[in-house]
Design an enzyme around this catalytic site. Sequence first.
Site, short mmCIF file in Angstrom:
data_model
loop_
_atom_site.label_atom_id
_atom_site.label_comp_id
_atom_site.label_asym_id
_atom_site.label_seq_id
_atom_site.Cartn_x
_atom_site.Cartn_y
_atom_site.Cartn_z
N ASP A 5 -9.34 -38.97 19.25
CA ASP A 5 -9.48 -39.29 17.82
C ASP A 5 -10.19 -40.73 17.66
OD1 ASP A 5 -8.80 -36.97 16.38
OD2 ASP A 5 -6.81 -37.31 16.72
N GLU A 47 -19.35 -26.16 7.08
CA GLU A 47 -19.36 -26.40 8.64
C GLU A 47 -19.53 -25.10 9.60
OE1 GLU A 47 -16.49 -29.08 10.47
OE2 GLU A 47 -16.74 -30.44 8.57
N ARG A 74 -1.77 -30.14 18.31
CA ARG A 74 -2.28 -31.15 17.50
C ARG A 74 -1.86 -31.33 16.21
NH1 ARG A 74 -6.97 -33.75 18.39
NH2 ARG A 74 -7.93 -33.74 16.26
N TYR A 117 -11.05 -35.25 24.21
CA TYR A 117 -11.03 -34.88 22.59
C TYR A 117 -10.28 -36.22 22.03
CZ TYR A 117 -10.09 -31.26 19.02
OH TYR A 117 -10.04 -30.60 17.72
N ARG A 157 6.13 -28.42 9.98
CA ARG A 157 7.35 -29.29 9.39
C ARG A 157 8.41 -28.22 8.72
NH1 ARG A 157 3.32 -32.87 7.37
NH2 ARG A 157 3.04 -34.49 9.08
N ARG A 182 -15.13 -24.72 7.50
CA ARG A 182 -14.67 -25.31 6.30
C ARG A 182 -15.55 -25.74 5.48
NH1 ARG A 182 -11.70 -30.11 10.00
NH2 ARG A 182 -13.73 -30.79 10.79
N ARG A 219 -18.75 -27.82 22.07
CA ARG A 219 -18.98 -27.12 20.98
C ARG A 219 -19.85 -27.90 20.05
NH1 ARG A 219 -19.08 -22.01 20.58
NH2 ARG A 219 -18.32 -21.82 18.22
P1 FAD Z 1 -19.95 -40.90 19.76
O1 FAD Z 1 -19.60 -41.20 18.22
O2 FAD Z 1 -20.40 -39.65 19.91
O3 FAD Z 1 -21.23 -42.22 20.04
C1 FAD Z 1 -21.75 -41.79 20.99
C2 FAD Z 1 -23.00 -42.44 20.69
O4 FAD Z 1 -24.04 -42.66 21.83
C3 FAD Z 1 -23.94 -41.41 19.71
O5 FAD Z 1 -24.24 -42.15 18.76
C4 FAD Z 1 -25.21 -40.95 20.66
O6 FAD Z 1 -26.26 -40.47 19.86
C5 FAD Z 1 -25.26 -42.23 21.45
N1 FAD Z 1 -25.97 -41.60 22.82
C6 FAD Z 1 -25.60 -40.80 23.71
N2 FAD Z 1 -26.47 -40.81 24.66
C7 FAD Z 1 -27.12 -41.75 24.75
C8 FAD Z 1 -28.51 -42.02 25.36
N3 FAD Z 1 -28.66 -41.68 26.62
N4 FAD Z 1 -29.35 -43.12 24.79
C9 FAD Z 1 -28.86 -43.80 23.43
N5 FAD Z 1 -27.72 -43.42 22.83
C10 FAD Z 1 -26.96 -42.39 23.28
N6 FAD Z 1 -11.42 -38.53 14.90
C11 FAD Z 1 -10.54 -38.88 13.93
O7 FAD Z 1 -9.72 -40.04 14.35
N7 FAD Z 1 -10.24 -38.35 12.55
C12 FAD Z 1 -11.30 -37.46 12.27
O8 FAD Z 1 -11.00 -36.99 11.12
C13 FAD Z 1 -12.03 -36.85 13.12
N8 FAD Z 1 -12.96 -35.90 12.86
C14 FAD Z 1 -13.70 -35.58 13.61
C15 FAD Z 1 -14.69 -34.46 13.21
C16 FAD Z 1 -15.70 -33.73 13.95
C17 FAD Z 1 -16.63 -32.87 13.63
C18 FAD Z 1 -15.92 -34.57 15.17
C19 FAD Z 1 -16.77 -34.00 16.10
C20 FAD Z 1 -15.07 -35.72 15.43
C21 FAD Z 1 -14.19 -36.22 14.62
N9 FAD Z 1 -13.25 -37.30 15.04
C22 FAD Z 1 -12.49 -37.70 14.46
C23 FAD Z 1 -13.31 -37.94 16.41
C24 FAD Z 1 -14.43 -38.97 16.31
O9 FAD Z 1 -15.64 -38.56 15.91
C25 FAD Z 1 -14.37 -39.75 17.72
O10 FAD Z 1 -13.30 -40.22 18.08
C26 FAD Z 1 -15.47 -40.93 17.70
O11 FAD Z 1 -16.74 -40.86 16.90
C27 FAD Z 1 -16.00 -41.00 19.15
O12 FAD Z 1 -16.70 -42.33 19.25
P2 FAD Z 1 -17.62 -42.56 20.58
O13 FAD Z 1 -18.29 -43.84 20.52
O14 FAD Z 1 -16.89 -42.11 21.77
O15 FAD Z 1 -18.88 -41.28 20.54
N1 UDP Z 2 -6.55 -24.84 13.38
C1 UDP Z 2 -6.27 -23.40 12.99
N2 UDP Z 2 -6.24 -23.30 11.43
C2 UDP Z 2 -6.63 -24.53 10.70
C3 UDP Z 2 -6.83 -25.70 11.35
C4 UDP Z 2 -6.83 -25.83 12.42
O1 UDP Z 2 -6.04 -22.69 13.65
O2 UDP Z 2 -6.87 -24.00 9.30
C5 UDP Z 2 -6.45 -24.92 14.82
C6 UDP Z 2 -7.71 -24.95 15.38
O3 UDP Z 2 -7.79 -24.36 16.50
C7 UDP Z 2 -8.19 -26.27 15.71
C8 UDP Z 2 -6.97 -27.09 16.09
O4 UDP Z 2 -5.98 -26.39 15.25
O5 UDP Z 2 -9.10 -26.50 16.87
C9 UDP Z 2 -6.77 -28.40 15.73
O6 UDP Z 2 -7.10 -28.71 14.36
P1 UDP Z 2 -7.92 -29.98 13.97
O7 UDP Z 2 -7.99 -30.07 12.54
O8 UDP Z 2 -7.07 -31.16 14.55
O9 UDP Z 2 -9.04 -30.06 14.55
P2 UDP Z 2 -10.40 -31.12 14.36
O10 UDP Z 2 -11.33 -30.41 13.75
O11 UDP Z 2 -9.79 -32.44 13.75
O12 UDP Z 2 -10.80 -31.43 15.77
#
Ligand code: FAD
Ligand code: UDP
Length: 372
Positions: A349, A299, A171, A347, A175, A279, A248
Site C-alpha cells: 500500500d 474496472e 487484508r 503488494y 468486525r 467494481r 494482474r
Molecule cells: P508505481 O506507482 O507503479 O511507480 C513506478 C513507476 O515507474 C511507474 O510510473 C512506471 O511507469 C515507472 N517505470 C517503470 N519502469 C520504468 C522504466 N524502465 N523507465 C522509466 N520509468 C519506469 N494503495 C493504497 O495505499 N491505497 C489504495 O487504495 C490503493 N489502491 C490501489 C489500486 C490499484 C488498482 C493499484 C494497482 C494499486 C493500489 N494501491 C493502493 C497501491 C499503490 O498504487 C502503490 O503502493 C504505489 O503506487 C506504489 O508506488 P511505486 O512507486 O512503488 O510504483
Molecule cells: N475481496 C472480495 N470481495 C470484495 C472485496 C475484496 O472478495 O468485495 C477480496 C479480493 O480477493 C481482494 C481482497 O479481498 O483481492 C483484498 O481486497 P482489497 O480491497 O484490499 O484489494 P485491492 O484492490 O485494494 O488490492
Amino acid sequence: MHYDYLIVGAGLFGAVFCERASAAGKRVLVLEKRNHIGGNTYTKEIEGIQVHQYGAHIFHTNDPAVWSYINRFGEFNRYTNSPVANYHGELYSLPFNMYTFNRMWGVTTPQEAEEEIRRQREKAGISQPRNLEEQAISLVGQDIYEKLIKGYTEKQWGRSCTELPAFIIRRLPVRFTFDNNYFNARFQGIPMEGYTALAEKLFSGAEIRLNTDYLDNKPYWDSLADTVIYTGAIDRYFGYPLGPLQYRSVRFETEVLDLPNYQGNAVINYTDRETPYTRIIEHKHFVFGTQPKTVISREYSAEWQPGEEPYYPVNDDANNALYEQYRALAEEEKNVFFCGRLGEYRYYDMDVVIARALSLAESLLQGKRSNP
Ligand code: FAD
Ligand code: UDP
C-alpha cells in the site's frame, strides 16, 4: 551534469525518495516512461473532478510518522472508505461487519453472527486454512464466501480461490460491530487537490524526463549518476532471463455522465461472477464533490501481458520463488536499489511505500550502502 541519484520511475516511491534527497542538497534526475508523474496514484482533472486514472487510491496508515510526513505536501480530507457490494442487485455493507451479517442472515447481535459463522466453518470442516477459499470460509462462513468473495476474487485474480494464497483475504477486516470502515487505520483520507499535486511537490527539487524508458538506453543513464533507485519491474530490468513474473492488469472504462450522482457511493463492488467488471468507482464521492456532472470508471481485471502496465504482483508460491531468483541477481548489481511495488514484487500500500522510501533515503543519505 552529474547526478547523485538517478530515480527510475516517477511513482510514489520515487517521489518520496526524491524529496528526501533534494532536501539534503543532492542532485536528482528522474526518468519516467509514462507521460506523467505520480505512477499509479496519478489523478487527472475531468469536469472539475479528480479522476484516479489507475484505480481508486485511498490513503490509510497506522504510522504517525508517515501521516505527518505526507500531510506536509497537501491537505487530506476525512474520507472513510466503506464500499458497498452488489450481488445480483442485493446490496451488502463492506468490509464484513454487523450490517453485512444482518443483511445476510437476519442476525442482530454479535453472538448470533459469530455462532452462524462457527456453524458454517464446522460444516465445511476447515481447521487449518490452506488457501484463500478455506481462509475466507473460516473467517466469514460459506454464504458470505459464495456471495461476496468467490466471484469478485476469481474475477480480480483470474484464478480459482483454491489456488490463491490466504493472505489476500486477510487484508480485509471482519468486525462484529456496526463499523463499516474498510481499513483498520488510525489515519485515512484523500488529498483534496489530488495525488498529482502531491507528486508535483515531492518532485519539485529534481529534473524530470517524461516519456523516457531507462531500459532503452541504460548505459547512458547509468553513466550520469552515482546511484540508481530503480522502481520498475525487477524481471524487466534483467530482460526476463528466468521468464516473466506474473502480474494482474486492470483496464478502466471511464465515462462522464450528465447527472450529479450515479451510484451514491465512491466504490461499489460487483461480487457476482457474471458482471464482467469488478467494481465501479464514482470519483467525486472521494472528496464529497457537488459538480453538476459525474465521472465513473468500471474496472476490468485481466492477466498481464508483456508491454502492458503491470498492476498487482501475483504473490503465489511459484512467482515468489521466481522473484527470489531475480532478487539474487539484483543483489549482484552495483549501486542499484530495487524498490517499490514492482522493484520488490510486493503488494504494498502507499503508506508502506512511503515508509520504505523514507527509510532507504535516511540510510543512503547517512552514507550507508545497504537497503535497510
Ligand atoms: P508505481 O506507482 O507503479 O511507480 C513506478 C513507476 O515507474 C511507474 O510510473 C512506471 O511507469 C515507472 N517505470 C517503470 N519502469 C520504468 C522504466 N524502465 N523507465 C522509466 N520509468 C519506469 N494503495 C493504497 O495505499 N491505497 C489504495 O487504495 C490503493 N489502491 C490501489 C489500486 C490499484 C488498482 C493499484 C494497482 C494499486 C493500489 N494501491 C493502493 C497501491 C499503490 O498504487 C502503490 O503502493 C504505489 O503506487 C506504489 O508506488 P511505486 O512507486 O512503488 O510504483
Ligand atoms: N475481496 C472480495 N470481495 C470484495 C472485496 C475484496 O472478495 O468485495 C477480496 C479480493 O480477493 C481482494 C481482497 O479481498 O483481492 C483484498 O481486497 P482489497 O480491497 O484490499 O484489494 P485491492 O484492490 O485494494 O488490492
